[in-house]
Write a protein that holds these residues in place. Structure first.
Motif, mmCIF file in Angstrom:
data_model
loop_
_atom_site.group_PDB
_atom_site.id
_atom_site.type_symbol
_atom_site.label_atom_id
_atom_site.label_comp_id
_atom_site.label_asym_id
_atom_site.label_seq_id
_atom_site.Cartn_x
_atom_site.Cartn_y
_atom_site.Cartn_z
ATOM 1 N N ILE A 89 0.822 -1.204 0.000
ATOM 2 C CA ILE A 89 0.000 0.000 0.000
ATOM 3 C C ILE A 89 0.863 1.265 0.000
ATOM 4 C CG2 ILE A 89 -1.728 1.294 1.300
ATOM 5 C CD1 ILE A 89 -2.692 -1.558 2.266
ATOM 6 N N PHE A 90 1.799 1.358 0.943
ATOM 7 C CA PHE A 90 2.589 2.591 1.077
ATOM 8 C C PHE A 90 3.460 2.871 -0.139
ATOM 9 C CE2 PHE A 90 2.697 3.148 5.979
ATOM 10 C CZ PHE A 90 1.321 3.069 5.988
ATOM 11 N N ALA A 91 3.971 1.814 -0.770
ATOM 12 C CA ALA A 91 4.875 2.043 -1.902
ATOM 13 C C ALA A 91 4.110 2.467 -3.146
ATOM 14 C CB ALA A 91 5.693 0.789 -2.194
ATOM 15 N N THR A 92 2.775 2.309 -3.142
ATOM 16 C CA THR A 92 2.029 2.615 -4.357
ATOM 17 C C THR A 92 1.081 3.802 -4.219
ATOM 18 O OG1 THR A 92 0.393 0.975 -3.704
ATOM 19 C CG2 THR A 92 2.092 0.263 -5.233
ATOM 20 N N PRO A 95 2.838 7.270 -5.384
ATOM 21 C CA PRO A 95 2.907 7.369 -6.849
ATOM 22 C C PRO A 95 1.530 7.502 -7.493
ATOM 23 C CG PRO A 95 4.337 5.628 -6.085
ATOM 24 C CD PRO A 95 3.616 6.132 -4.880
ATOM 25 N N PHE A 96 0.529 6.778 -6.967
ATOM 26 C CA PHE A 96 -0.817 6.832 -7.539
ATOM 27 C C PHE A 96 -1.389 8.247 -7.441
ATOM 28 C CE2 PHE A 96 -5.463 6.451 -6.798
ATOM 29 C CZ PHE A 96 -5.829 5.991 -8.051
ATOM 30 N N VAL A 97 -1.314 8.832 -6.229
ATOM 31 C CA VAL A 97 -1.904 10.161 -6.027
ATOM 32 C C VAL A 97 -1.122 11.225 -6.810
ATOM 33 C CG1 VAL A 97 -2.388 11.948 -4.322
ATOM 34 C CG2 VAL A 97 -2.865 9.550 -3.791
ATOM 35 N N ILE A 98 0.205 11.237 -6.637
ATOM 36 C CA ILE A 98 1.017 12.256 -7.313
ATOM 37 C C ILE A 98 0.905 12.100 -8.823
ATOM 38 C CG2 ILE A 98 3.366 13.117 -7.673
ATOM 39 C CD1 ILE A 98 3.953 12.156 -4.788
ATOM 40 N N GLY A 99 1.018 10.832 -9.288
ATOM 41 C CA GLY A 99 0.951 10.586 -10.725
ATOM 42 C C GLY A 99 -0.380 11.009 -11.315
ATOM 43 N N TYR A 148 10.253 3.468 0.154
ATOM 44 C CA TYR A 148 9.049 4.146 -0.328
ATOM 45 C C TYR A 148 9.422 5.394 -1.114
ATOM 46 C CZ TYR A 148 6.732 1.185 3.122
ATOM 47 O OH TYR A 148 6.291 0.114 3.850
ATOM 48 N N VAL A 149 10.385 6.149 -0.574
ATOM 49 C CA VAL A 149 10.823 7.368 -1.261
ATOM 50 C C VAL A 149 11.368 7.006 -2.640
ATOM 51 C CG1 VAL A 149 12.440 9.292 -1.201
ATOM 52 C CG2 VAL A 149 11.327 8.542 0.902
ATOM 53 N N ALA A 150 12.222 5.968 -2.679
ATOM 54 C CA ALA A 150 12.848 5.573 -3.946
ATOM 55 C C ALA A 150 11.802 5.158 -4.970
ATOM 56 C CB ALA A 150 13.841 4.437 -3.708
ATOM 57 N N VAL A 151 10.843 4.332 -4.536
ATOM 58 C CA VAL A 151 9.807 3.883 -5.463
ATOM 59 C C VAL A 151 8.948 5.068 -5.893
ATOM 60 C CG1 VAL A 151 7.793 2.396 -5.748
ATOM 61 C CG2 VAL A 151 9.775 1.569 -4.506
ATOM 62 N N GLY A 152 8.703 5.990 -4.940
ATOM 63 C CA GLY A 152 7.886 7.162 -5.252
ATOM 64 C C GLY A 152 8.539 8.043 -6.295
ATOM 65 N N ILE A 153 9.862 8.244 -6.178
ATOM 66 C CA ILE A 153 10.573 9.103 -7.126
ATOM 67 C C ILE A 153 10.407 8.586 -8.551
ATOM 68 C CG2 ILE A 153 12.885 9.850 -7.864
ATOM 69 C CD1 ILE A 153 13.702 9.975 -4.952
ATOM 70 N N LEU A 212 3.506 -5.937 -7.720
ATOM 71 C CA LEU A 212 4.908 -5.680 -8.051
ATOM 72 C C LEU A 212 5.645 -5.102 -6.850
ATOM 73 C CD1 LEU A 212 4.606 -4.126 -11.629
ATOM 74 C CD2 LEU A 212 5.348 -6.421 -10.998
ATOM 75 N N ALA A 213 4.940 -4.264 -6.059
ATOM 76 C CA ALA A 213 5.578 -3.656 -4.894
ATOM 77 C C ALA A 213 5.994 -4.717 -3.886
ATOM 78 C CB ALA A 213 4.641 -2.642 -4.242
ATOM 79 N N ILE A 214 5.146 -5.744 -3.716
ATOM 80 C CA ILE A 214 5.515 -6.817 -2.785
ATOM 81 C C ILE A 214 6.741 -7.568 -3.301
ATOM 82 C CG2 ILE A 214 4.776 -9.049 -1.861
ATOM 83 C CD1 ILE A 214 2.115 -7.935 -1.348
ATOM 84 N N LEU A 215 6.763 -7.830 -4.622
ATOM 85 C CA LEU A 215 7.941 -8.503 -5.201
ATOM 86 C C LEU A 215 9.179 -7.642 -4.997
ATOM 87 C CD1 LEU A 215 6.741 -10.035 -8.596
ATOM 88 C CD2 LEU A 215 6.970 -11.105 -6.368
ATOM 89 N N LEU A 216 9.053 -6.340 -5.248
ATOM 90 C CA LEU A 216 10.186 -5.433 -5.103
ATOM 91 C C LEU A 216 10.629 -5.341 -3.645
ATOM 92 C CD1 LEU A 216 11.856 -3.198 -6.675
ATOM 93 C CD2 LEU A 216 10.306 -1.599 -5.596
ATOM 94 N N GLY A 217 9.631 -5.169 -2.737
ATOM 95 C CA GLY A 217 9.951 -5.034 -1.312
ATOM 96 C C GLY A 217 10.669 -6.263 -0.787
ATOM 97 N N SER A 218 10.187 -7.451 -1.186
ATOM 98 C CA SER A 218 10.828 -8.658 -0.680
ATOM 99 C C SER A 218 12.200 -8.851 -1.337
ATOM 100 C CB SER A 218 9.940 -9.878 -0.895
ATOM 101 O OG SER A 218 9.633 -10.040 -2.254
ATOM 102 N N SER A 219 12.343 -8.417 -2.603
ATOM 103 C CA SER A 219 13.660 -8.514 -3.254
ATOM 104 C C SER A 219 14.667 -7.632 -2.525
ATOM 105 C CB SER A 219 13.594 -8.063 -4.710
ATOM 106 O OG SER A 219 12.697 -8.871 -5.426
#
Lengths: 281, 312
Positions: A89-92, A95-99, A148-153, A212-219
């Motif tokens: 949720i937090f990683a997306t 980006p969803f709102v800003i995008g 979160y910041v990195a994914v958001g950028i 994808l965020a879960i895959l990225l977070g766990s990676s």
């Protein structure tokens, strides 16, 4: 958002819910419940060391076995829902709102801003996403907040591109002209009228993006750049167990199953939402 | 020659992209915590030595001056020297990048070999059991993180069954391919899921096209229709997808190389982050980004060649 809810209700009326949405939704509801109240389900404290049960195989006492510190793997998998659902949720959300906001602006204004944005998109997609996120996280320091910041950028660009192209279509339609003739402000036209009709692809993408965020977070957790041990996080757990794969496979295998299940939940729900909303077009 | 002017136009479009890549990389690397001089000298470094090395590396200049130095050096192919390994970054990358390219190429081949036949079966048996099974399996594959698949394949096929080496890289070509097979298979599993989905959809699309009906009406053999009419046209959109996915593939290679201890560019990237080896991190990010934008260029050209309307 109100008119979105109304249109959704109109679409739903008299229609069967897609099976994928029901299945995916069920998985997600269960996942959320476990994420919010993990102690209801976990039989043990996820960080409790039990030196009498090191690397114990699955049994009635420990259904998923224990790890090299004697921690109960089942309890850790359940507690990890809290972190991994939070990542989804937090990683997306950012980006969803800003995008969406930026995309609505760019799609409506067009011209110079659109051209500038186009170049930005070109450049962003040339960086391998994971490489860029890893690079940013390594700059900011490992940990979830910085992830979160990195994914958001990086991530908002994809939402903005989707919304901008939809707004561009919508703003040429008659009802947008009608709004202008009525003397509505551009703000009102964009947010009350165009956006509810333009946001569907972004919402569908959001569901996939959470998987994808879960895959990225766990990676990142696996690489030591995400959630930090001893936190119970699936990627961290898999990394904990990787050296014991030949003797104690259960440490890594069960957290992986949790990742696959949750990811499946999000993508099924995403397919379902897409199917549901496609009817409207 | 519309194709020629199209290529020139696309090449010119790459210039702002490359400038942007340079700016992003420069800003990123300058923001890294801890200065490289301390990383080189260790905890007991004297201030004077730190200052001397910062001066040698040009790190005491104003940022904007550093950027122009940086851009000038990159343009001449000078990526600096690795702080940890004491060799030129360019030679390091030239050494490691081919391994990653071979890994991604091999995984692309495996992914195609998996995706093409299964996409056909799924498309022809649409909404039947075979279709559901194939799509379900790939859906699960898509939800599996690369490192997880890697660890499982490594344990089962290398450690337990001893069919493949547990990691590393060979010396001769067949030996290299043998070492890279499991990592490539790992990468290919999620990649083939993406390809399969797309191919299945476009095969279904193409199957309904009139020229396929026409080919059938002409009495062509079904094998000819399948290969020459359906597969060929269905592959066009897959070429685009292939280009778009190359970045994801590089990202996956970073993780796969870490899991299988493959001495490629991805491993180098992770090592350079842990070792705070700025020049290597910087050089790698730039090379990978430029490689991706070249791939975009290439897929655009292939598309324009397949469908000349695009070049206009």
């Amino acid at each position: 958002m109100i008119s979105l809810a109304t249109t959704t209700r109109t679409v739903l009326r008299g229609r069967k819910l897609p099976r994928s949405l029901i299945g995916g939704g069920l998985i997600l509801v269960i996942s959320l419940v476990m994420a919010i109240w993990p102690t209801l389900f976990a039989p043990y404290d996820p960080n409790l060391f039990d030196y009498n049960a090191l690397l114990a195989p699955p049994s009635w006492d420990h259904p998923f076995g224990t790890d090299s510190f004697g921690r109960d793997v089942l309890s850790r998998v359940i507690h990890a829902y809290t972190i991994d659902m939070q990542i989804a949720i937090f990683a997306t959300v950012g980006p969803f709102v800003i995008g969406t906001l930026v995309g609505a602006f760019i799609g409506y204004v067009g011209g110079f801003w659109e051209a500038l944005f186009g170049r930005l998109v070109d450049a962003t997609v040339t960086f391998p996403f994971l490489v860029l996120v890893i690079a940013i996280v390594s700059v900011l320091g490992p940990g979830l907040g910085n992830m979160y910041v990195a994914v958001g950028i990086v991530g908002w660009v994809f939402y903005a591109r989707l919304v901008a192209s939809e707004i561009k279509v919508q703003k040429r339609l008659d009802y947008a002209d009608a709004g202008r003739v009525m003397g509505y402000t551009p703000m009102r036209i964009v947010f009350r009228h165009l956006l509810p009709n333009a946001i569907t692809p972004a919402i569908v993408y959001w569901m996939t993006d959470m998987a994808l965020a879960i895959l990225l977070g766990s990676s990142l957790g696996y690489l030591g750049l995400g959630a930090q041990p001893p936190a119970a996080e699936w990627g961290v757990q898999i990394a904990d167990g990787k050296n014991f794969m030949n003797t104690a496979w259960w440490i890594s295998v069960f957290p992986g199953v949790a990742i696959v299940l949750t990811g499946l939940g999000f993508s099924l729900a995403g397919d379902g939402v897409a199917e549901l909303l496609r009817v409207r077009r | 020659m519309p194709l020629f002017s199209f290529v020139i136009r696309r090449l010119l479009q790459m210039i702002p992209t490359v400038i942007f890549i340079l700016i992003v990389t420069f800003v990123l690397v300058r923001m890294l915590p801890g200065d490289p001089a301390s990383a080189m000298l260790g905890d007991r470094a004297r201030d004077a030595d730190v200052n001397r090395i910062n001066h040698e590396l040009g790190l005491d200049r104003p940022l904007i001056v550093q950027f122009f130095y940086f851009a000038e050096r990159i343009a001449t192919g000078d990526l600096g020297n690795s702080i940890g390994l004491k060799v030129s970054v360019l030679s390091l990358i030239m050494d490691r990048l081919p391994v990653t390219l071979m890994l991604t190429a091999l995984s692309a081949v495996i992914a195609l070999a998996l995706a093409v036949p299964l996409a056909f079966v799924a498309a022809f048996k649409r909404e039947k059991l075979a279709d559901s099974v194939i799509r379900g399996t790939f859906q699960v594959g898509l939800s599996m993180p690369v490192f997880y698949v890697g660890i499982i394949l490594l344990t089962v096929f290398a450690a337990q069954l001893k069919l493949f080496p547990v990691g590393g890289y060979g010396t001769t070509l067949p030996d290299k391919l043998y070492h890279l097979f499991l990592p490539a298979l790992t990468l290919a599993l999620s990649f083939s899921a993406v390809l399969m989905r797309n191919l299945r959809a476009s095969i279904i699309n193409v199957m309904n096209a009139e020229y396929v009906d026409f080919a059938t009406a002409k009495g062509l053999k079904s094998r000819v229709i399948l290969l020459r009419h359906i597969l060929r046209n269905a592959l066009i959109s897959t070429v685009t997808l292939f280009g778009l996915q190359i970045g994801t593939l590089f990202g996956g290679a970073v993780i796969t190389e870490t899991v299988f201890a493959v001495p490629g560019a991805g491993r180098l990237l992770i090592d350079s982050i842990y070792g705070r080896d700025y020049p290597v991190l910087q050089g790698l990010t730039i090379s990978l980004a430029i490689l991706v934008s070249l791939t975009f260029l290439l897929t655009d050209i292939i598309q324009a060649w397949l469908d000349p309307r695009i070049a206009r």
